[in-house]
Design an enzyme around this catalytic site. Structure first.
Site, mmCIF file in Angstrom:
data_model
loop_
_atom_site.group_PDB
_atom_site.id
_atom_site.type_symbol
_atom_site.label_atom_id
_atom_site.label_comp_id
_atom_site.label_asym_id
_atom_site.label_seq_id
_atom_site.Cartn_x
_atom_site.Cartn_y
_atom_site.Cartn_z
ATOM 1 N N ALA A 10 90.470 13.283 26.204
ATOM 2 C CA ALA A 10 88.962 12.928 26.046
ATOM 3 C C ALA A 10 88.269 13.213 27.310
ATOM 4 C CB ALA A 10 88.909 11.407 25.958
ATOM 5 N N LEU A 12 86.397 17.252 28.023
ATOM 6 C CA LEU A 12 86.821 18.531 28.272
ATOM 7 C C LEU A 12 85.877 19.420 29.309
ATOM 8 C CD1 LEU A 12 87.568 19.424 24.493
ATOM 9 C CD2 LEU A 12 89.171 19.206 26.425
ATOM 10 N N ILE A 138 96.775 16.956 45.456
ATOM 11 C CA ILE A 138 97.514 16.484 46.577
ATOM 12 C C ILE A 138 98.329 15.263 45.805
ATOM 13 C CG2 ILE A 138 98.039 15.351 48.842
ATOM 14 C CD1 ILE A 138 95.328 16.619 49.722
ATOM 15 N N LYS A 207 88.034 6.133 46.507
ATOM 16 C CA LYS A 207 89.688 6.725 46.667
ATOM 17 C C LYS A 207 90.509 5.756 47.569
ATOM 18 C CE LYS A 207 87.913 11.195 45.729
ATOM 19 N NZ LYS A 207 87.265 12.409 46.332
ATOM 20 N N GLY A 303 88.216 20.174 42.026
ATOM 21 C CA GLY A 303 88.429 21.679 41.444
ATOM 22 C C GLY A 303 89.195 21.543 40.109
HETATM 23 N N1 LIG Z 1 85.877 17.977 38.885
HETATM 24 C C1 LIG Z 1 86.812 17.644 40.000
HETATM 25 O O1 LIG Z 1 87.244 18.456 40.840
HETATM 26 C C2 LIG Z 1 87.452 16.212 39.986
HETATM 27 C C3 LIG Z 1 88.215 15.954 40.798
HETATM 28 C C4 LIG Z 1 89.151 14.842 40.801
HETATM 29 C C5 LIG Z 1 88.592 13.874 40.108
HETATM 30 N N2 LIG Z 1 87.753 14.178 39.065
HETATM 31 C C6 LIG Z 1 87.435 13.028 37.932
HETATM 32 O O2 LIG Z 1 87.863 13.631 36.759
HETATM 33 C C7 LIG Z 1 86.904 13.075 35.703
HETATM 34 C C8 LIG Z 1 86.353 14.151 34.778
HETATM 35 O O3 LIG Z 1 85.576 14.865 35.786
HETATM 36 P P1 LIG Z 1 84.889 16.481 35.719
HETATM 37 O O4 LIG Z 1 84.628 17.112 36.908
HETATM 38 O O5 LIG Z 1 85.833 17.039 34.613
HETATM 39 O O6 LIG Z 1 83.401 15.953 34.596
HETATM 40 P P2 LIG Z 1 82.768 16.740 33.761
HETATM 41 O O7 LIG Z 1 82.863 18.264 34.222
HETATM 42 O O8 LIG Z 1 81.417 16.175 33.757
HETATM 43 O O9 LIG Z 1 83.180 16.603 32.135
HETATM 44 C C9 LIG Z 1 83.188 15.274 31.642
HETATM 45 C C10 LIG Z 1 83.509 15.554 30.107
HETATM 46 O O10 LIG Z 1 83.308 14.213 29.335
HETATM 47 C C11 LIG Z 1 82.720 14.344 28.335
HETATM 48 N N3 LIG Z 1 81.884 13.328 27.917
HETATM 49 C C12 LIG Z 1 80.812 12.734 28.897
HETATM 50 N N4 LIG Z 1 80.371 11.564 28.194
HETATM 51 C C13 LIG Z 1 81.172 11.416 26.973
HETATM 52 C C14 LIG Z 1 80.994 10.541 25.832
HETATM 53 N N5 LIG Z 1 80.155 9.666 25.962
HETATM 54 N N6 LIG Z 1 81.834 10.554 24.946
HETATM 55 C C15 LIG Z 1 82.691 11.876 25.092
HETATM 56 N N7 LIG Z 1 82.963 12.480 25.829
HETATM 57 C C16 LIG Z 1 82.110 12.425 26.802
HETATM 58 C C17 LIG Z 1 81.777 15.622 28.380
HETATM 59 O O11 LIG Z 1 81.516 16.295 27.322
HETATM 60 P P3 LIG Z 1 80.671 17.597 27.142
HETATM 61 O O12 LIG Z 1 81.451 18.709 27.770
HETATM 62 O O13 LIG Z 1 80.702 17.913 25.697
HETATM 63 O O14 LIG Z 1 79.303 17.274 27.772
HETATM 64 C C18 LIG Z 1 82.720 16.321 29.278
HETATM 65 O O15 LIG Z 1 83.578 17.352 28.489
HETATM 66 C C19 LIG Z 1 86.030 12.339 36.470
HETATM 67 O O16 LIG Z 1 86.543 10.762 36.346
HETATM 68 C C20 LIG Z 1 86.229 12.730 37.835
HETATM 69 O O17 LIG Z 1 85.753 11.698 38.977
HETATM 70 C C21 LIG Z 1 87.155 15.112 39.009
#
Ligand SMILES: NC(=O)c1ccc[n+]([C@@H]2O[C@H](COP(=O)([O-])OP(=O)(O)OC[C@H]3O[C@@H](n4cnc5c(N)ncnc54)[C@H](OP(=O)(O)O)[C@@H]3O)[C@@H](O)[C@H]2O)c1
Ligand SMILES: NC(=O)c1ccc[n+]([C@@H]2O[C@H](COP(=O)([O-])OP(=O)(O)OC[C@H]3O[C@@H](n4cnc5c(N)ncnc54)[C@H](OP(=O)(O)O)[C@@H]3O)[C@@H](O)[C@H]2O)c1
Lengths: 439, 439
Positions: A10, A12, A138, A207, A303
């Site tokens: 869940a 993407l 990491i 964190k 990333g």
């Molecule tokens: N980005 C990083 O580098 C990173 C690093 C460490 C941890 N994280 C963690 O990883 C998680 C995801 O981060 P991300 O950067 O990948 O976020 P993101 O790019 O904003 O992606 C969020 C995804 O969740 C979907 N989404 C949002 N609201 C939703 C809902 N109500 N129902 C169903 N789907 C929903 C979005 O759909 P749509 O695409 O259709 O809008 C999108 O695909 C977060 O908890 C973040 O803290 C991220």
């Protein structure tokens, strides 16, 4: 080989799309390493039409992430939506309730509801893995959960937010202000439009809360963290740090003290020759001091691909049938941490004072420090250059900041000394106080 | 909780004694983390009377380590005797043959017989864990086996021998010779009476062989490693490195090239601002470049407690019922590595030449390099100071070494250029050639 491990994802976005892409790329090799075929069978996100640059063939699209969480066709629910609230929270709860193993990268969710979620996972005897939630690529969760299980941990600290590290690194290299650097970071995609969460230290705190629990066997206690961000850091602080043999990093630090567990997030002076001082730009680092080993792990904290690497490792562990309790011990064995008050914090300090332009000011400052039993490693006055080990009253005429580096003392003593200087009327503006972390 | 996991330990020297001591110290916490009580029930060593400073109450003493290996009272056999031959080899074989899980810190044994032992373990479906065999207390095996399983690995390299790193660090800091430094290291217990195994690179090679297999899915191929030790390093090399922005480290490097797997152990120039350059003294470090993440892990590579920490983690994994194949994939899937010939090695080089004291020598050298299509980043002549980006024929009168830093070229081109200089009669003595490793 056992049955296929069926994965539902869940979210993407940045991370979710990378997970799908990298799993397809590794494919057979991943299955071979895990001893079991692993397949993404269903996915969910907000908009079905978005081009995500990934192949979703053969995967069911499930509109509602909570429906996906309990879908009878999946064994593992991977939550990559984000946020401490719903739908992420509800989805993870539902998945655990349905006896599915869960993998998540969601530090906000875990920092807020980690203990409760761990209890649910334990009740159902399923994994709740969150390697990606701390320091991205990491493998620090695995290191704490498994690699260092023979150790009593004394301190864990690290650079846990790439945005802050990027800003501080550039400010130091280029002598530019926080505001200019932040703008540039936003332009380059290294900082969010609303940077509060990163630059004010909240992301680091989330964190840190998880690392603290893992390191000390305590319940997740985000409220026990003292938090300062990097907005107040001036180019002069970075310049002084450099002159005095330090770099400035936003650290999350947790340590066991006689008073309890001290958890703090703040800009920190770290010695230039420490491993952590070399960690620049968006990189993260975690240092762990334990009774048998001291480790430093350096790598990408964010990333899509780096974070996906951690998510995939978590999935592979589930495929192998490996399960470690979310916070190592059973939830019932986790203790409520006693919060060590920060006034008891002991360490060295960097103190930058704007002082009135009057003879005798430096002497006054030095004597206030001495009264509070604070020994000075150095006093620097910008105009007259560094004066080590003593004061130079003649130089106090210059309308320049005074910088002090103290030997180990307590936060309370520093606050007392600064208050009395304020009463003396020698201070102009708010003193800049930055803790020094020994390596 | 399940039944007690019953552990038998053969070898109670530096590592074995620490394992017994630390396990007693962690006791309940370890059992809690592993979800199962863990107990050392039997031990073996050469002399029963030796005072080892540990409590052996409640543990059976078994004279013969091979008898211990198959003892029906144990579930896990921990081999801490050392050496590629018997009794360590026979004991490990016997234990695996009897269906016992095995934990060992024995890099010599695994580098020599790793594949065969992994096959035995696989046949019986038991664990063969060897975290302590590479980089002591750094959990690099777990990181490769589990943490990075979503990655294709491109290069793994590291400082894998604390003795060499200690010697090189002190030579650099104090400007002293290899011989003096080695003597001092021996006096302080950082080097063995017979230092060959460490300083000539064999110990690093053993560890590298294991990392290579884990990183690239290849059979353990110690013979495929090109090995150079640190005896030829002179203080002048360390001084030049410093001037040119490098540090010198003995590295083990394995990388995937178009020609196959390149495995080499040699003194190396690493850029001063790289994470690995900061790793001084007896510390070890391992850097892993993969497609999704680049990691650097820094920590203690040896010492009783640090090594015991890794041994205990391996035992805890067995207690949890976690088992990953020794070299990640089934032995049948490991491939025989094609050895990339070192003549094909591409990279930058540091070359120090003793040259005849004659005008035109530097020009001759530069033209020989150019003929072999080697571009120079710098030429330095000691007497006349650094000359960057060009030659200074006038300075060639001084009877001083000439130091070259090349841009990326091939080992073959460097060898050709040096041969032609030799034919030209400009060289006195053997050129010092040190590879540069980009970070
Ligand atoms: N980005 C990083 O580098 C990173 C690093 C460490 C941890 N994280 C963690 O990883 C998680 C995801 O981060 P991300 O950067 O990948 O976020 P993101 O790019 O904003 O992606 C969020 C995804 O969740 C979907 N989404 C949002 N609201 C939703 C809902 N109500 N129902 C169903 N789907 C929903 C979005 O759909 P749509 O695409 O259709 O809008 C999108 O695909 C977060 O908890 C973040 O803290 C991220
Ligand atoms: N030391 C380190 O820092 C370190 C780091 C990483 C890996 N390792 C590895 O760990 C292993 C153990 O190293 P160590 O430093 O602990 O070695 P050590 O101090 O020399 O201890 C070896 C132990 O094996 C016993 N032993 C020797 N020959 C035996 C025999 N024929 N039968 C029964 N017992 C025998 C010795 O018995 P006595 O005590 O009665 O003589 C001693 O207790 C080696 O494989 C080494 O490569 C060591």
């Amino acid at each position: 080989m056992q049955d296929i491990l069926k994965v539902g994802i869940a979210g993407l976005g940045t991370v979710g799309a990378s997970v799908v892409r990298l799993m397809a790329k590794r494919d057979n090799l991943l299955s071979e390493a895990a001893g079991r075929r692993i397949k993404v069978v269903a996915v969910s996100a907000r908009s079905r039409d978005k081009d995500r640059g990934i192949v979703l063939d053969g995967m069911r699209w499930v509109e509602d992430p909570i429906a996906l969480a309990t879908d009878s066709g999946i064994d593992v629910f991977v939550e990559l939506i984000g946020g401490a609230g719903d739908p992420a929270k509800q989805a993870v709860e539902a998945a655990l309730g349905a006896g599915k193993a869960v993998v998540t990268a969601n530090k906000a969710l875990l920092a807020t509801h980690g203990t409760a979620l761990a209890r649910r996972a334990e009740k159902k005897g399923v994994a709740l893995n969150f390697e990606a939630a701390v320091a991205g690529g990491i493998p620090v969760i695995k290191t704490l959960r498994e690699g260092l299980v023979g150790n009593a941990i004394e301190r864990v600290y690290g650079i846990l937010n790439g945005t802050c590290n990027y800003i501080l690194s550039r400010m130091a290299d280029e002598g530019i202000s926080f505001e200019d650097c932040l703008k540039d970071a936003q332009r380059l995609g290294y900082a969010e439009a609303d940077p509060t969460f990163d630059v004010d230290g909240f992301d680091t705190a989330h964190k840190l809360a998880l690392l603290t629990s893992l390191a000390f066997g305590t319940l997740v206690d985000t409220k026990g963290i003292s938090i300062e961000g990097i907005r107040s850091i001036k180019p002069v602080d970075l310049k002084m740090a450099d002159e005095l043999g330090y770099r400035v990093k936003l650290l999350g630090v947790a340590l066991r003290t006689a008073d309890g567990v001290e958890q703090r997030v703040h800009p920190t002076f770290v010695p230039k020759d420490s491993a952590i001082a070399q960690v620049n730009g968006v990189l993260n680092a975690v240092a762990i001091d334990a009774d048998a080993v001291d480790l430093t792990l350096v790598g990408p904290g964010a990333g899509g691909d780096a974070t996906a690497s951690a998510v995939i490792a978590d999935i592979a562990d589930i495929a192998r049938g490996h399960r470690t309790a979310p916070f190592i011990r059973p939830v019932a064995s986790l203790t409520q941490p006693t919060r060590a008050p920060l006034t008891h914090h002991e360490g060295g300090y960097y103190i930058r004072l704007e002082v009135v332009d009057r003879p005798g000011t430096a002497a006054r400052i030095a004597s206030r420090m001495a009264q509070n039993k604070i020994s000075l490693e150095s006093i620097v006055q910008r105009r007259s250059g560094p004066v080590r080990g003593g004061t130079d009253p003649a130089a106090a005429d210059a309308p320049a900041p005074v910088v002090l580096i103290t030997y180990a003392t307590t936060e309370a003593a520093v606050q007392r000394a600064l208050r009395s200087m304020d009463t003396d009327g020698v201070l102009l503006g708010r003193p800049q106080v930055i803790r020094i972390e020994r390596s």
